[in-house]
Design an enzyme around this catalytic site. Structure first.
Site, mmCIF file in Angstrom:
data_model
loop_
_atom_site.group_PDB
_atom_site.id
_atom_site.type_symbol
_atom_site.label_atom_id
_atom_site.label_comp_id
_atom_site.label_asym_id
_atom_site.label_seq_id
_atom_site.Cartn_x
_atom_site.Cartn_y
_atom_site.Cartn_z
ATOM 1 N N ARG A 1 45.501 35.637 38.024
ATOM 2 C CA ARG A 1 46.158 35.782 39.319
ATOM 3 C C ARG A 1 47.363 34.847 39.393
ATOM 4 O O ARG A 1 47.465 33.869 38.636
ATOM 5 C CB ARG A 1 45.189 35.452 40.456
ATOM 6 C CG ARG A 1 43.915 36.292 40.469
ATOM 7 C CD ARG A 1 42.988 35.800 41.568
ATOM 8 N NE ARG A 1 41.757 36.588 41.653
ATOM 9 C CZ ARG A 1 40.637 36.279 41.015
ATOM 10 N NH1 ARG A 1 40.577 35.193 40.245
ATOM 11 N NH2 ARG A 1 39.553 37.037 41.136
ATOM 12 N N LYS B 1 39.160 31.880 42.330
ATOM 13 C CA LYS B 1 38.691 31.821 43.713
ATOM 14 C C LYS B 1 37.426 30.978 43.796
ATOM 15 O O LYS B 1 36.576 31.022 42.915
ATOM 16 C CB LYS B 1 38.427 33.239 44.238
ATOM 17 C CG LYS B 1 39.696 34.082 44.384
ATOM 18 C CD LYS B 1 39.399 35.431 44.978
ATOM 19 C CE LYS B 1 40.678 36.233 45.214
ATOM 20 N NZ LYS B 1 40.421 37.552 45.812
ATOM 21 N N HIS C 1 50.968 40.897 40.554
ATOM 22 C CA HIS C 1 49.630 41.496 40.501
ATOM 23 C C HIS C 1 49.638 42.816 39.725
ATOM 24 O O HIS C 1 48.594 43.235 39.205
ATOM 25 C CB HIS C 1 49.090 41.709 41.913
ATOM 26 C CG HIS C 1 47.623 41.404 42.031
ATOM 27 N ND1 HIS C 1 47.106 40.131 41.900
ATOM 28 C CD2 HIS C 1 46.558 42.210 42.250
ATOM 29 C CE1 HIS C 1 45.799 40.176 42.038
ATOM 30 N NE2 HIS C 1 45.440 41.419 42.254
ATOM 31 N N ARG D 1 48.538 42.081 36.325
ATOM 32 C CA ARG D 1 47.080 41.921 36.249
ATOM 33 C C ARG D 1 46.409 43.292 36.178
ATOM 34 O O ARG D 1 45.477 43.508 35.389
ATOM 35 C CB ARG D 1 46.599 41.134 37.468
ATOM 36 C CG ARG D 1 45.081 40.945 37.579
ATOM 37 C CD ARG D 1 44.800 39.993 38.732
ATOM 38 N NE ARG D 1 43.417 39.983 39.169
ATOM 39 C CZ ARG D 1 42.461 39.230 38.661
ATOM 40 N NH1 ARG D 1 42.729 38.436 37.640
ATOM 41 N NH2 ARG D 1 41.232 39.255 39.138
ATOM 42 N N HIS E 1 36.208 38.309 38.275
ATOM 43 C CA HIS E 1 35.612 38.985 39.427
ATOM 44 C C HIS E 1 34.184 38.503 39.642
ATOM 45 O O HIS E 1 33.447 38.264 38.678
ATOM 46 C CB HIS E 1 35.600 40.498 39.206
ATOM 47 C CG HIS E 1 36.936 41.143 39.426
ATOM 48 N ND1 HIS E 1 37.260 42.391 38.936
ATOM 49 C CD2 HIS E 1 38.044 40.710 40.087
ATOM 50 C CE1 HIS E 1 38.504 42.688 39.281
ATOM 51 N NE2 HIS E 1 38.988 41.692 39.981
ATOM 52 N N TYR F 1 39.158 50.190 38.172
ATOM 53 C CA TYR F 1 39.966 50.546 37.009
ATOM 54 C C TYR F 1 39.397 51.740 36.249
ATOM 55 O O TYR F 1 40.125 52.384 35.498
ATOM 56 C CB TYR F 1 40.111 49.332 36.083
ATOM 57 C CG TYR F 1 40.837 48.202 36.749
ATOM 58 C CD1 TYR F 1 42.202 48.266 36.997
ATOM 59 C CD2 TYR F 1 40.151 47.071 37.185
ATOM 60 C CE1 TYR F 1 42.869 47.242 37.639
ATOM 61 C CE2 TYR F 1 40.811 46.039 37.833
ATOM 62 C CZ TYR F 1 42.171 46.135 38.057
ATOM 63 O OH TYR F 1 42.823 45.121 38.698
#
Length: 292
Positions: free
Chosen positions: A144, A168, A238, A241, A264, A273
């Site tokens: 990210r 995150k 992004h 990514r 994730h 995806y």
């Protein structure tokens, strides 16, 4: 509200970017309550008042994703107040977020991206080598933008061919680096050392040696990607990514492995995806099958 924001920072370990977003949402909500209902304490808001804010947001023709993010902020806020014993009941229980149309992520075509990275002549300057490294890192690792900005020189291990990134929730993970990316990294570090001295602070810096910031990276990425695609949705960090994940999947990579590489929390976030892959399979089928 200050206690809630501290809770997000220190207990939930949200990123600074997320905390600022929540703070902005709460201030907007507080301003709405004061202007519309003369209510100065958001903790005292009832279900009808909160619903009035959601309706007002929708009437501004905001993207449903933006409204949903603001609703999610209030859900967290009132859960926090409930746990703290500040309110007797949760006014968010009957609040419904607006429905969102499913939107597949935009990504840059593999051939176009490879042509840019392999053929473009980046200048042998700090700016040129930095811009090349930005593109190679975003596409070569799928990290990210916030993770890119947080990389320090010590996070890179050339011998192990990995970079340590902080995602995150301040969760760290190791992402492999391909040999071509390591070569770009070495050229950048050599140029940076020659112009700015010893490596310290963040890995990526501006021409003046200051830490990069989000808008700077957005502008540099758009500058290069606009040369290979006219879609505005494909001209931001992004999109690289998304390209990373989509191209891996199209080459047969395991979905769980892609999940770990992207950082994730659940496989559900990665499964988007697979829809892109199915669309590509359908396209190939329609073009190649004699009965299609």
């Amino acid at each position: 509200m200050d206690a809630f924001l501290d809770f997000l920072r220190f207990e939930r370990r949200y990123s600074a970017h997320t905390v600022v977003s929540y703070q902005t949402d709460l201030r907007q909500f507080a301003d709405f309550l004061k202007a519309s209902y003369e209510l100065t304490e958001p903790a005292d808001a009832t279900h009808p008042l909160i619903r009035g804010w959601v309706v007002a947001l929708m009437q501004q023709n905001l993207d449903p994703r933006t409204v949903n993010r603001k609703v999610a902020c209030l859900r967290s806020y009132y859960k926090f107040l409930m746990r703290a014993g500040r309110i007797p009941s949760n006014p968010m229980l009957r609040i419904k977020a607006p429905k969102m149309a499913k939107k597949l992520p935009e990504f840059v075509a593999e051939d176009s991206l490879n042509n840019l990275l392999n053929s473009f002549e980046f200048e042998d300057t700090l700016a040129g080598r930095r811009d090349q490294l930005i593109l190679e890192l975003l596409y070569g690792t799928g990290i990210r933008l916030s993770e890119l900005l947080g990389i320090a020189p010590d996070d890179i291990s050339p011998s192990a061919r990995t970079v340590r990134v902080t995602g995150k929730g301040n969760k760290q993970r190791l992402v492999p680096l391909n040999p071509a990316l390591l070569a770009v990294l070495e050229r950048y570090q050599t140029r940076r050392s020659a112009e700015l001295g010893a490596l310290s602070g963040p890995l990526l810096v501006t021409d003046k040696g200051e830490p990069l910031y989000e808008q700077f990276v957005y502008r540099r990425v758009k500058h290069y990607l606009s040369q290979i695609t006219t879609s505005a949705a494909q001209q931001h960090p992004h999109a690289l990514r998304h390209a990373f994940a989509t191209h891996l999947l199209s080459k047969g990579a395991d979905l769980n492995a892609i999940k770990e590489l992207l950082g994730h929390a659940s496989l559900a976030a990665t499964q988007v995806y697979t829809h892109l892959s199915v669309d590509r399979l359908k396209s190939v089928f329609d073009q190649a099958h004699p009965r299609a």
